[in-house]
Design a protein around this motif. Structure first.
Motif, PDB file in Angstrom:
ATOM      1  N   PHE A 279     -16.950  -9.371   2.527  1.00 20.64           N
ATOM      2  CA  PHE A 279     -15.605  -9.923   2.412  1.00 20.64           C
ATOM      3  C   PHE A 279     -14.773  -9.181   1.373  1.00 20.64           C
ATOM      4  O   PHE A 279     -13.541  -9.161   1.447  1.00 20.64           O
ATOM      5  N   GLY A 280     -15.444  -8.579   0.377  1.00 15.58           N
ATOM      6  CA  GLY A 280     -14.708  -7.749  -0.575  1.00 15.58           C
ATOM      7  C   GLY A 280     -14.021  -6.595   0.131  1.00 15.58           C
ATOM      8  O   GLY A 280     -12.869  -6.254  -0.171  1.00 15.58           O
ATOM      9  N   LEU A 281     -14.727  -6.005   1.091  1.00 14.61           N
ATOM     10  CA  LEU A 281     -14.121  -4.926   1.875  1.00 14.61           C
ATOM     11  C   LEU A 281     -13.022  -5.452   2.796  1.00 14.61           C
ATOM     12  O   LEU A 281     -12.015  -4.768   3.035  1.00 14.61           O
ATOM     13  N   LEU A 282     -13.199  -6.683   3.313  1.00 15.96           N
ATOM     14  CA  LEU A 282     -12.166  -7.281   4.153  1.00 15.96           C
ATOM     15  C   LEU A 282     -10.880  -7.501   3.355  1.00 15.96           C
ATOM     16  O   LEU A 282      -9.776  -7.216   3.843  1.00 15.96           O
ATOM     17  N   PHE A 283     -11.016  -7.994   2.129  1.00 16.09           N
ATOM     18  CA  PHE A 283      -9.836  -8.185   1.274  1.00 16.09           C
ATOM     19  C   PHE A 283      -9.149  -6.847   0.989  1.00 16.09           C
ATOM     20  O   PHE A 283      -7.922  -6.770   0.863  1.00 16.09           O
ATOM     21  N   LEU A 284      -9.973  -5.797   0.885  1.00 13.96           N
ATOM     22  CA  LEU A 284      -9.410  -4.462   0.666  1.00 13.96           C
ATOM     23  C   LEU A 284      -8.553  -4.038   1.853  1.00 13.96           C
ATOM     24  O   LEU A 284      -7.461  -3.452   1.685  1.00 13.96           O
ATOM     25  N   LEU A 285      -9.005  -4.353   3.054  1.00 15.08           N
ATOM     26  CA  LEU A 285      -8.226  -4.030   4.248  1.00 15.08           C
ATOM     27  C   LEU A 285      -6.934  -4.840   4.312  1.00 15.08           C
ATOM     28  O   LEU A 285      -5.892  -4.340   4.762  1.00 15.08           O
ATOM     29  N   VAL A 286      -6.988  -6.097   3.862  1.00 17.96           N
ATOM     30  CA  VAL A 286      -5.779  -6.925   3.830  1.00 17.96           C
ATOM     31  C   VAL A 286      -4.763  -6.340   2.854  1.00 17.96           C
ATOM     32  O   VAL A 286      -3.554  -6.315   3.125  1.00 17.96           O
ATOM     33  N   ILE A 287      -5.248  -5.860   1.707  1.00 20.44           N
ATOM     34  CA  ILE A 287      -4.350  -5.207   0.739  1.00 20.44           C
ATOM     35  C   ILE A 287      -3.678  -4.001   1.378  1.00 20.44           C
ATOM     36  O   ILE A 287      -2.468  -3.764   1.204  1.00 20.44           O
ATOM     37  N   MET A 288      -4.462  -3.239   2.125  1.00 19.69           N
ATOM     38  CA  MET A 288      -3.897  -2.060   2.792  1.00 19.69           C
ATOM     39  C   MET A 288      -2.830  -2.474   3.807  1.00 19.69           C
ATOM     40  O   MET A 288      -1.787  -1.812   3.939  1.00 19.69           O
ATOM     41  N   ALA A 289      -3.094  -3.570   4.524  1.00 19.40           N
ATOM     42  CA  ALA A 289      -2.125  -4.032   5.522  1.00 19.40           C
ATOM     43  C   ALA A 289      -0.830  -4.508   4.871  1.00 19.40           C
ATOM     44  O   ALA A 289       0.258  -4.337   5.429  1.00 19.40           O
ATOM     45  N   ILE A 290      -0.947  -5.107   3.688  1.00 22.19           N
ATOM     46  CA  ILE A 290       0.242  -5.646   3.012  1.00 22.19           C
ATOM     47  C   ILE A 290       1.000  -4.569   2.255  1.00 22.19           C
ATOM     48  O   ILE A 290       2.233  -4.453   2.357  1.00 22.19           O
ATOM     49  N   ALA A 291       0.251  -3.753   1.458  1.00 22.12           N
ATOM     50  CA  ALA A 291       0.916  -2.837   0.522  1.00 22.12           C
ATOM     51  C   ALA A 291       0.746  -1.372   0.864  1.00 22.12           C
ATOM     52  O   ALA A 291       1.340  -0.519   0.189  1.00 22.12           O
ATOM     53  N   GLY A 292      -0.071  -1.053   1.842  1.00 24.58           N
ATOM     54  CA  GLY A 292      -0.240   0.345   2.195  1.00 24.58           C
ATOM     55  C   GLY A 292      -1.459   0.964   1.547  1.00 24.58           C
ATOM     56  O   GLY A 292      -2.120   0.367   0.678  1.00 24.58           O
ATOM     57  N   PRO A 293      -1.805   2.203   1.907  1.00 29.82           N
ATOM     58  CA  PRO A 293      -3.038   2.842   1.457  1.00 29.82           C
ATOM     59  C   PRO A 293      -3.081   3.179  -0.030  1.00 29.82           C
ATOM     60  O   PRO A 293      -4.145   3.221  -0.623  1.00 29.82           O
ATOM     61  N   MET A 393      -3.341  -1.796 -13.081  1.00 29.73           N
ATOM     62  CA  MET A 393      -2.991  -0.587 -12.349  1.00 29.73           C
ATOM     63  C   MET A 393      -2.410  -0.925 -10.981  1.00 29.73           C
ATOM     64  O   MET A 393      -1.481  -0.262 -10.504  1.00 29.73           O
ATOM     65  N   LEU A 394      -2.965  -1.977 -10.330  1.00 33.96           N
ATOM     66  CA  LEU A 394      -2.448  -2.349  -9.013  1.00 33.96           C
ATOM     67  C   LEU A 394      -1.024  -2.883  -9.122  1.00 33.96           C
ATOM     68  O   LEU A 394      -0.146  -2.525  -8.318  1.00 33.96           O
ATOM     69  N   VAL A 395      -0.763  -3.734 -10.135  1.00 32.01           N
ATOM     70  CA  VAL A 395       0.598  -4.263 -10.318  1.00 32.01           C
ATOM     71  C   VAL A 395       1.555  -3.127 -10.678  1.00 32.01           C
ATOM     72  O   VAL A 395       2.686  -3.054 -10.168  1.00 32.01           O
ATOM     73  N   GLY A 396       1.076  -2.219 -11.554  1.00 28.78           N
ATOM     74  CA  GLY A 396       1.931  -1.098 -11.938  1.00 28.78           C
ATOM     75  C   GLY A 396       2.257  -0.200 -10.767  1.00 28.78           C
ATOM     76  O   GLY A 396       3.419   0.201 -10.567  1.00 28.78           O
ATOM     77  N   THR A 397       1.246   0.113  -9.973  1.00 28.97           N
ATOM     78  CA  THR A 397       1.471   0.951  -8.792  1.00 28.97           C
ATOM     79  C   THR A 397       2.377   0.249  -7.795  1.00 28.97           C
ATOM     80  O   THR A 397       3.298   0.851  -7.215  1.00 28.97           O
ATOM     81  N   GLY A 398       2.131  -1.058  -7.596  1.00 34.61           N
ATOM     82  CA  GLY A 398       2.966  -1.820  -6.670  1.00 34.61           C
ATOM     83  C   GLY A 398       4.407  -1.907  -7.137  1.00 34.61           C
ATOM     84  O   GLY A 398       5.349  -1.801  -6.328  1.00 34.61           O
ATOM     85  N   ALA A 399       4.602  -2.101  -8.437  1.00 37.43           N
ATOM     86  CA  ALA A 399       5.960  -2.185  -8.979  1.00 37.43           C
ATOM     87  C   ALA A 399       6.698  -0.860  -8.816  1.00 37.43           C
ATOM     88  O   ALA A 399       7.903  -0.828  -8.506  1.00 37.43           O
ATOM     89  N   TYR A 400       5.975   0.219  -9.026  1.00 36.35           N
ATOM     90  CA  TYR A 400       6.595   1.537  -8.853  1.00 36.35           C
ATOM     91  C   TYR A 400       7.038   1.741  -7.400  1.00 36.35           C
ATOM     92  O   TYR A 400       8.157   2.206  -7.131  1.00 36.35           O
ATOM     93  N   LEU A 401       6.148   1.362  -6.444  1.00 39.37           N
ATOM     94  CA  LEU A 401       6.501   1.508  -5.036  1.00 39.37           C
ATOM     95  C   LEU A 401       7.653   0.592  -4.658  1.00 39.37           C
ATOM     96  O   LEU A 401       8.542   0.961  -3.873  1.00 39.37           O
ATOM     97  N   ALA A 402       7.652  -0.644  -5.213  1.00 38.46           N
ATOM     98  CA  ALA A 402       8.737  -1.584  -4.902  1.00 38.46           C
ATOM     99  C   ALA A 402      10.065  -1.108  -5.453  1.00 38.46           C
ATOM    100  O   ALA A 402      11.132  -1.342  -4.857  1.00 38.46           O
ATOM    101  N   ALA A 403      10.004  -0.405  -6.629  1.00 41.07           N
ATOM    102  CA  ALA A 403      11.238   0.063  -7.259  1.00 41.07           C
ATOM    103  C   ALA A 403      11.775   1.330  -6.612  1.00 41.07           C
ATOM    104  O   ALA A 403      12.982   1.598  -6.656  1.00 41.07           O
ATOM    105  N   THR A 404      10.916   2.120  -6.030  1.00 43.99           N
ATOM    106  CA  THR A 404      11.341   3.413  -5.493  1.00 43.99           C
ATOM    107  C   THR A 404      11.425   3.453  -3.972  1.00 43.99           C
ATOM    108  O   THR A 404      12.013   4.378  -3.414  1.00 43.99           O
ATOM    109  N   THR A 405      10.814   2.463  -3.317  1.00 42.57           N
ATOM    110  CA  THR A 405      10.848   2.425  -1.846  1.00 42.57           C
ATOM    111  C   THR A 405      11.109   0.998  -1.381  1.00 42.57           C
ATOM    112  O   THR A 405      11.196   0.068  -2.174  1.00 42.57           O
ATOM    113  N   THR A 406      11.182   0.851  -0.072  1.00 44.00           N
ATOM    114  CA  THR A 406      11.363  -0.486   0.513  1.00 44.00           C
ATOM    115  C   THR A 406      10.099  -0.938   1.242  1.00 44.00           C
ATOM    116  O   THR A 406      10.114  -1.898   2.009  1.00 44.00           O
ATOM    117  N   ASP A 407       8.964  -0.249   0.962  1.00 46.80           N
ATOM    118  CA  ASP A 407       7.719  -0.542   1.670  1.00 46.80           C
ATOM    119  C   ASP A 407       6.979  -1.742   1.093  1.00 46.80           C
ATOM    120  O   ASP A 407       6.098  -2.301   1.752  1.00 46.80           O
TER     121      ASP A 407
END
Length: 717
Positions: A279-293, A393-407
């Motif tokens: 299920f840890g790997l399943l959650f990883l796939l859900v993260i990919m579906a929501i926020a990208g690779p 790191m995940l929040v920081g990376t996500g914030a950067y993507l949210a600030a620079t893209t619409t993905d």
């Protein structure tokens, strides 16, 4: 009808016992005394209750005595579970073994077979429970756990399904946050918020209910598995042949009771590997579906780092856990030895030496425990650090993507941050699981050593169960030695005919007591053979030997309980009148009459608080109640005064029939009056064997073969 008369009833009980034994994979046998007990209970119940109900109770008692298990009764037979025991009103007990093409049931009875078309009203049926491995197979410890856990696959499936649902419900909180931040807040959709909140609350309630259900399921599993595993391990321990027992009883007992760590690891590891980790790997796939690779890659990198850190400490944790477990076993062995030998320790003033050994082992054990705890905690702290760093790191990376893209949206960042904790959560369990693995591994190794010991009837799939034991011994080319010692018993040729009364004399260390243990089948010769009535002793069922051979050891061990408990140990079908008559014959009645509790007088573990003479009286009385066919007596009056000794001699003369064989080891001249033949034993073998008076005359003439002082001198009284 089975219950009409005692004669018919007894025949049916005997037949059913034999058939149940033959249907099992292992060789089972009900002793004549156990059979008499069931028959007696049958007569009593038949007189006091409905015949059919009484028969059902008798069958359950019979199967319990055979250690087959308690049957589960149903009202109709099933072709898939044949053969089945059938209790038919007006007919009695039968075995259902098949069904014809016309649908008629085939029944087997004590005298014939028959068919029935219709099941009579009030009938009961039960599948004969499977009793396990064959005697002599000596399954390994791993096989015991595999069988116990494998038979409960349904429990694992249910618990796994519950864990899978709990993990699936964990998605609800992250998806709830995603919807609230991305849809509810921007649109001010209060109704949507209410619906989402109620929905996720229901999911959380279901999550709690399922977790509680999983806990109840696992609790049932643990109880059932513990009972089955402990029964089989203890049964295997009791079946170990006496010459195979290790020197330290305390260490052995610690090894046996360590099975709990194996069962605990098996259940937790199964759920971890099969459910939580995937299920840890399943959650990883859900993260990919929501926020990208890219965001998913952050979580994956930390997942790999955390796993590598946990595995890096595995070897260190395992080594120190193994050392700690080994030292714990040794400490328990020393503790048991110190308690049993407390009197000698105080008398010799050696307490300081025992204490030094204890402190040395305890110090090393504490150090190993501390190192195990240090590595485990360090691994846990690093896993926690990785979880926190992953979140940052995940929040920081996500914030950067949210600030620079619409993905990626704010709700997506929050949902992914929640899921990242679920990705690394299984890794956080790894240190504790490694510690459990270390304990389980050493426990399994210890148990495998126990299972590797040879048992009674070793490698004999179906031991022999002769109905009559005449008592003819043939010993040829026999050699026996204790582990790490030189040969203690050497017998080139010895024949004891049925009805002979043989005395064994010899110097200290000649092996007299050991020879008696060999004749009792407790030990197995390293070379040569011992035949009883022409049969190799190791081929004869231990149950038969225990029932037919009356062995009285030199050192009597009593068990915690009452005098009655110790008198009836292993004996069934004995009345209160029989017990009192035996006590009167041996003189034990004097002890019973002098205490207010009588036969219910409590005896401490090992017989502490009871004198040596009283121990021998209790053991002799039990032997009298057992009514053996062969008497093997090792110094039966060693701790008795002259008056009590004469009483015991009179009792033995009266109790031992002329046709019964007796072998007596003694150094007391008074007991030689019981024998008609003497065997003089030395460490090199038998040096003299013949009629009692002839051997004694040779000893009086100071035969150079053996000094007179070796046998105590004197003539029989």
């Amino acid at each position: 009808m089975l219950m009409n008369t005692n004669t018919t009833q007894n025949i049916d009980i005997t037949w059913l016992a034999q058939r149940c034994c033959s249907l099992q994979e292992k060789n089972l046998r009900l002793s004549s005394r156990q059979l008499a007990t069931v028959q007696q209970a049958a007569a009593q119940k038949a007189a006091g209750q409905d015949d059919h109900d009484a028969l059902r109770d008798i069958v359950e008692q019979l199967l319990e005595m055979l250690e087959i298990g308690v049957p589960e009764w149903v009202k109709e037979p099933s072709s898939d579970t044949l053969p089945m025991i059938a209790l038919l009103p007006g007919v009695g007990c039968r075995l259902v073994y098949g069904r014809t093409d016309q649908g008629n049931w085939l029944l087997e009875g004590p005298e014939d077979s028959q068919q029935i078309v219709h099941i009579p009203l009030g009938a009961w049926f039960a599948t004969i429970p499977h009793s396990g491995h064959a005697t002599g197979e000596a399954p390994n410890a791993f096989g015991v756990f595999k069988e116990a856990l494998g038979s409960r696959k349904a429990v694992f499936v249910q618990a796994g399904l519950a864990s899978a649902l709990c993990n699936a419900f964990a998605l609800a909180t992250s998806l709830y946050s995603l919807q609230v931040y991305d849809r509810v807040i921007p649109t001010r959709g209060i109704q949507t918020l209410i619906v989402l909140t109620v929905g996720v609350s229901i999911v959380m309630v279901l999550d709690m209910v399922i977790k509680m259900a999983r806990s109840a399921i696992l609790e049932t599993f643990i109880k059932g598995a513990d009972l089955e595993i402990s029964h089989k391990i203890f049964q295997r321990l009791l079946g170990v042949r006496m010459d195979q027992f290790p020197a330290s009883v305390g260490t052995l007992s610690s090894q046996v009771r360590s099975y709990e760590s194996i069962r605990s690891f098996a259940s937790s590891a199964t759920l971890y590997v099969a459910i939580d980790a995937p299920f840890g790997l399943l959650f990883l796939l859900v993260i990919m579906a929501i926020a990208g690779p890219i965001v998913a890659l952050v979580a994956l990198v930390f997942f790999i780092f955390s796993l590598a850190l946990g595995l890096a400490y595995r070897r260190r944790i395992e080594v120190h856990t193994k050392n700690s477990s080994s030292l714990t076993n040794m400490k328990l062995g020393l503790l048991v030895e110190a308690v049993e030998g407390a009197e000698s320790i105080k008398a010799t003033g050696s307490a300081w030496q025992i204490l030094t050994r204890w402190d040395r082992m305890n110090r090393q054990s504490v150090e190993d425990d501390a190192k195990t705890r240090h590595y485990s905690e360090t691994s846990t702290y690093l896993s926690g650090f990785m979880q926190q760093l992953s979140y940052i790191m995940l929040v920081g990376t996500g914030a950067y993507l949210a600030a620079t893209t619409t993905d990626l949206t704010t709700g997506g960042i929050i949902a992914c941050s929640i899921l990242s904790g679920r990705v690394l959560a299984p890794i956080g369990m790894l240190p504790g699981l490694i510690v459990q693995w270390g304990h389980a591994k050493i426990a399994l190794e210890n148990l495998e050593r126990v299972f590797a010991l040879e048992s009674d009837n070793h490698e004999v799939a179906r031991p022999l169960s002769p109905d009559v034991v005449k008592g003819r011994y043939q010993v040829s080319g026999m050699r026996f030695a204790y582990r790490g010692r030189n040969e203690t018993v050497v017998i080139n040729q010895l024949v004891i005919e049925p009805g002979e009364k043989v005395g064994i004399l010899g110097v200290v260390g000649a092996g007299k007591s050991t020879l008696l243990k060999l004749l009792a089948g407790l030990y197995k010769p390293e070379q040569g053979q011992i035949l009883l009535d022409g049969l190799e002793m190791q081929h004869i069922s231990r149950l038969v030997l225990s029932e037919r051979l009356g062995y009285l050891p030199q050192n009597i061990h009593l068990f915690a309980g009452t005098i009655r408990d110790n008198l009836l140990l292993g004996i069934t079908g004995v009345t209160e009148a029989d017990v009192l008559a035996a006590c009167e014959g041996t003189g034990l009645m004097q002890l019973i009459s002098s205490h207010p509790k009588g036969l219910d007088l409590e005896i401490a573990e090992g017989g502490a608080g009871v004198s040596g003479g009283q121990k021998q009286l209790i053991a002799l009385t039990r032997l009298l109640l057992a009514r053996p066919d062969i008497w093997l007596l090792d110094e039966p009056t060693a701790s008795m005064d002259e008056g009590l000794e004469q009483r015991i001699l009179a009792m033995l003369r009266k109790s031992i029939a002329p046709t019964q064989t007796m072998v007596l080891v003694t150094h007391k001249p008074a007991l030689l009056g019981l024998v008609n033949r003497l065997v003089i034993l030395t460490p090199n073998g038998i040096v003299m064997d013949g009629p009692r008076d002839a051997v004694l005359n040779k000893l009086r003439s100071n035969s150079p073969a053996i000094p007179q002082t070796a046998v105590g001198g004197g003539a029989p009284q």
